[in-house]
Design a protein around this motif. Structure first.
Motif, short mmCIF file in Angstrom:
data_model
loop_
_atom_site.label_atom_id
_atom_site.label_comp_id
_atom_site.label_asym_id
_atom_site.label_seq_id
_atom_site.Cartn_x
_atom_site.Cartn_y
_atom_site.Cartn_z
N HIS A 9 0.86 -1.18 0.00
CA HIS A 9 0.00 0.00 0.00
C HIS A 9 0.90 1.24 0.00
N ASP A 52 -1.57 -1.04 -4.23
CA ASP A 52 -2.99 -0.68 -4.27
C ASP A 52 -3.21 0.80 -3.94
N ASP A 53 -4.23 1.35 -4.54
CA ASP A 53 -4.89 2.62 -4.17
C ASP A 53 -4.43 3.88 -4.91
N HIS A 94 -9.36 -0.51 -9.57
CA HIS A 94 -9.60 -0.82 -8.16
C HIS A 94 -10.92 -0.17 -7.74
N HIS A 98 -13.67 2.83 -4.03
CA HIS A 98 -13.17 1.89 -3.04
C HIS A 98 -14.21 1.37 -2.05
ZN LIG Z 1 -7.44 -0.63 -1.76
#
Ligand SMILES: [Zn+2]
Length: 307
Positions: free
Chosen positions: A14, A79-80, A214, A218
């Motif tokens: 992350h 991710d993100d 993604h 979220h």
């Molecule tokens: Zn995520």
């Protein structure tokens, strides 16, 4: 060695930050769960020594029986779509010549003026003029908390966070919280400070990085309607296809545990031409693994001698 079964890990990262350098109020989200850059470098050097780091698309080709890969292959994923993936991660990967895949939230690209509710939540707590945990702060937030959550309960920011996460009125509650705590949310400014821009993404693509979807905002897909899930999935796919000029793109489930997806969500992903989907279920992958239930190893649990 064509028929040998390889067990291939996908490492899940992350945020990667120098926590002590993080300016208060600027880049706050989930700082506590972020990995220090120095620790990231240690892990990457270890992985690079022990494994052949391959791209996710190479892994997919192998799992489909269309290509062979070294038996010690490993994939690196992030991710993100936060800005530290460009500022702190990309220079290291570029120098080492390693590919990785980055999963971005469609709403949260620099320039969209949109901010993930969780980032707004942290920004408010971080920028309120009331000193955190002072009597005044506790009084104000406890009042808010009692009104919004449940009576006879004291303020606790992780409880409040969970409450907002589970609410379908996130935006309304966040707006109330920001006025209660006297914080003006300058969404354009926060958005530009937190997320990857189209230009960042283009430069990373030019240097061998891959991108996947993604969702837009979220959500836990298992907690919203199937229609909303379909929109989250479809719209984020369109955005990533436009950014990458690629038709074959991967997906990563938000949160990614077993309960956050189901066969209807997998069907929507297939109908929308996604190449695969990554979970956060712990494990490695082989030719028997479903392409829409790929397992990962969380970098937080990366025991450097085990994998
Ligand atoms: Zn995520």
């Amino acid at each position: 060695m064509k028929n040998q079964i390889h067990e291939i890990p996908i490492i899940m990262y992350h945020r990667i930050l120098n926590k002590k350098d993080v300016e208060l109020g600027s880049c706050y989200s989930e700082i506590n769960s972020a990995l220090e850059i120095s620790e990231f470098i240690t892990q990457i050097n270890f992985l690079n020594k022990k494994y052949s780091i391959i791209s996710l698309s190479k892994l997919i080709a192998y799992l489909k029986g269309e290509a062979d890969v070294p038996s010690n292959s490993c994939v690196i994923s992030f991710d993100d779509g936060y800005i530290d993936h460009y500022q702190n991660v990309f220079p290291i990967l570029k120098e080492l010549g390693l590919p990785a895949v980055f999963f971005i939230m469609g709403d949260c690209i620099s320039g969209t003026k949109k901010v993930r509710w969780l980032d707004k939540f942290y920004y408010i707590l971080d920028n309120t003029p009331y000193q955190k945990n002072s009597d005044k702060f506790n009084e104000i937030v406890s009042d808010f908390y009692r009104t919004e959550v449940e009576k006879d309960n004291h303020y606790d920011d992780s409880k409040l966070k969970t409450f907002i996460r589970n609410s379908s009125e996130k935006d309304t509650i966040i707006d109330k919280l920001s006025s209660t705590l006297n914080v003006k949310l300058d969404l354009d400014k926060i958005n530009k400070k937190l997320y990857l821009s189209k230009e960042n993404i283009a430069e990373m693509l030019n240097n061998g990085m891959e991108f996947g979807a993604h969702t837009m905002s979220h959500p836990d897909l298992s907690t919203i309607t199937l229609e909303d899930s379909e929109k989250e999935i479809k719209d984020s796919g369109i955005i990533v296809r436009n950014l990458t000029n690629k038709e074959e793109i991967p997906f990563a489930y938000p949160f990614g545990s077993q309960k956050t997806y189901n066969k209807n969500i997998v069907r929507i992903l297939k109908e929308n031409n996604f190449s695969c989907a990554l979970t956060s279920i712990t494990g490695t992958n082989n030719t028997e693994t479903s392409l829409f239930e790929l397992k990962r190893i969380d970098s937080a649990n990366l025991e450097l001698n085990k994998y």
